[in-house]
Design an enzyme around this catalytic site. Structure first.
Site, PDB file in Angstrom:
ATOM      1  N   PRO A   2       0.820  -1.214   0.000  1.00 52.01           N
ATOM      2  CA  PRO A   2       0.000   0.000   0.000  1.00 52.01           C
ATOM      3  C   PRO A   2       0.855   1.266   0.000  1.00 52.01           C
ATOM      4  CG  PRO A   2      -0.190  -1.188   2.092  1.00 52.01           C
ATOM      5  CD  PRO A   2       0.664  -2.017   1.209  1.00 52.01           C
ATOM      6  N   GLU A   3       0.508   2.206  -0.840  1.00 49.70           N
ATOM      7  CA  GLU A   3       1.176   3.496  -0.856  1.00 49.70           C
ATOM      8  C   GLU A   3       0.229   4.543  -0.266  1.00 49.70           C
ATOM      9  OE1 GLU A   3       3.102   4.384  -4.609  1.00 49.70           O
ATOM     10  OE2 GLU A   3       3.496   2.272  -4.981  1.00 49.70           O
ATOM     11  N   LYS A  58       2.583   6.777   5.067  1.00 50.86           N
ATOM     12  CA  LYS A  58       1.902   5.481   5.002  1.00 50.86           C
ATOM     13  C   LYS A  58       1.533   4.982   6.402  1.00 50.86           C
ATOM     14  CE  LYS A  58       4.881   4.405   1.120  1.00 50.86           C
ATOM     15  NZ  LYS A  58       5.903   3.482   0.609  1.00 50.86           N
ATOM     16  N   ARG A 277      13.650  -2.853  -7.842  1.00 49.25           N
ATOM     17  CA  ARG A 277      12.224  -2.542  -7.915  1.00 49.25           C
ATOM     18  C   ARG A 277      11.861  -2.334  -9.377  1.00 49.25           C
ATOM     19  NH1 ARG A 277      10.533   0.105  -3.158  1.00 49.25           N
ATOM     20  NH2 ARG A 277       8.464  -0.254  -4.013  1.00 49.25           N
TER      21      ARG A 277
END
Ligand SMILES: [Zn+2]
Length: 287
Positions: A2-3, A58, A277
């Protein structure tokens, strides 16, 4: 993972569902999250009322009537489920990640209220729950984090001076939480596409005008993602029955091999690993 937009969606759901409710019981089934859940956690918030749920970057923050806070990070795979008493088989997930219904495994923490409970589920256990004594200590915890993209201190001068002379590439800067808070892999790729900047470009080679584009597009991409309810990576719905819609707006993320969406660009979207990434970009219009 989740961002900021996805955590914001969880925050909004929780604030709507558990604000003004008193904690009646806390059950910790597994203390071994990224940080060990404190041994007094079960008693600390007992009979305290939740005044509000807020978010920074976050992190989720539950604010209690005794001025104490509970800091929550969802890590890689954490979700919070809202379960009403006497209702079975409902969609419980407050986010769009993982199972829409309460899973049977990996439910590590449960917080009970009179008519409902929230359940923290996290298969990979990279998330955490922490007790924070007061506002001052809470602020200190966020000291090392850069401003959020919406904050006034994230401005042209800030970006320009932070990037000036740096060898590090711009993609790694955008996902560096010390530089700006809340941007991860998905949104960094999207921001750089809108800014027509190649993710591999060294920060020192960016012009002031590039910094301006990054500033504007960081705000734009995140606000749009929040307004669309975040991104549903696996097609799940949240408790209001809605699905995150931002995945339909992706310009580059997970579009490897497809044609660039920019008018008059005949480029192809490429995927490249930058610092392990996945990073997506157009091989033609992002310079
Ligand atoms: Zn293109």
């Amino acid at each position: 993972m989740p961002e900021l937009p996805e955590v914001e969606v969880v925050k909004q759901s929780l604030d709507k569902k558990i604000k003004e409710k008193k904690v009646r019981k806390i059950l910790v089934r597994n203390r071994n999250l990224r940080k060990k859940v404190p041994f007094n956690f079960e008693f600390f918030f007992l009979n305290e009322k939740i005044l509000k749920v807020s978010r920074f970057s976050k992190y989720l923050i539950l604010h209690f009537s005794n001025k104490k806070k509970c800091l929550i990070h969802l890590g890689m795979s954490g979700t919070i489920h809202y379960v009403k008493n006497n209702k079975k088989n409902m969609i419980t997930n407050t986010s769009f990640y993982n199972s829409p219904k309460l899973p049977t495994k990996h439910n590590h923490i449960e917080i009970f209220f009179d008519d409902c409970k929230i359940v923290y589920n996290d298969p990979r256990r990279f998330g955490f729950f922490e007790i924070v004594e007061n506002e001052k200590i809470l602020k200190k915890k966020f000291n090392h984090l850069g401003p959020e993209p919406f904050h006034l201190s994230y401005n042209l001068d800030y970006i320009y001076y932070k990037l000036r002379g740096k060898e590090k590439n711009i993609k790694n800067f955008l996902i560096d939480q010390n530089f700006v808070s809340g941007i991860g892999n998905i949104y960094a790729s999207e921001i750089l596409f809108l800014s027509k900047i190649n993710p591999n470009k060294k920060a020192k080679n960016l012009k002031k005008n590039d910094c301006m584009k990054i500033l504007i597009n960081s705000k734009k991409v995140l606000l749009e993602a929040i307004s669309k309810g975040g991104s549903s990576i696996k097609d799940f719905k949240n408790i209001s029955g809605n699905q995150g819609g931002f995945q339909n707006e992706f310009k580059v993320y997970q579009r490897e091999g497809l044609k660039c969406k920019r008018t008059n660009c005949s480029g192809i979207i490429k995927k490249k690993n930058i610092s392990n990434r996945s990073t997506f970009f157009c091989n033609s219009c992002q310079k």
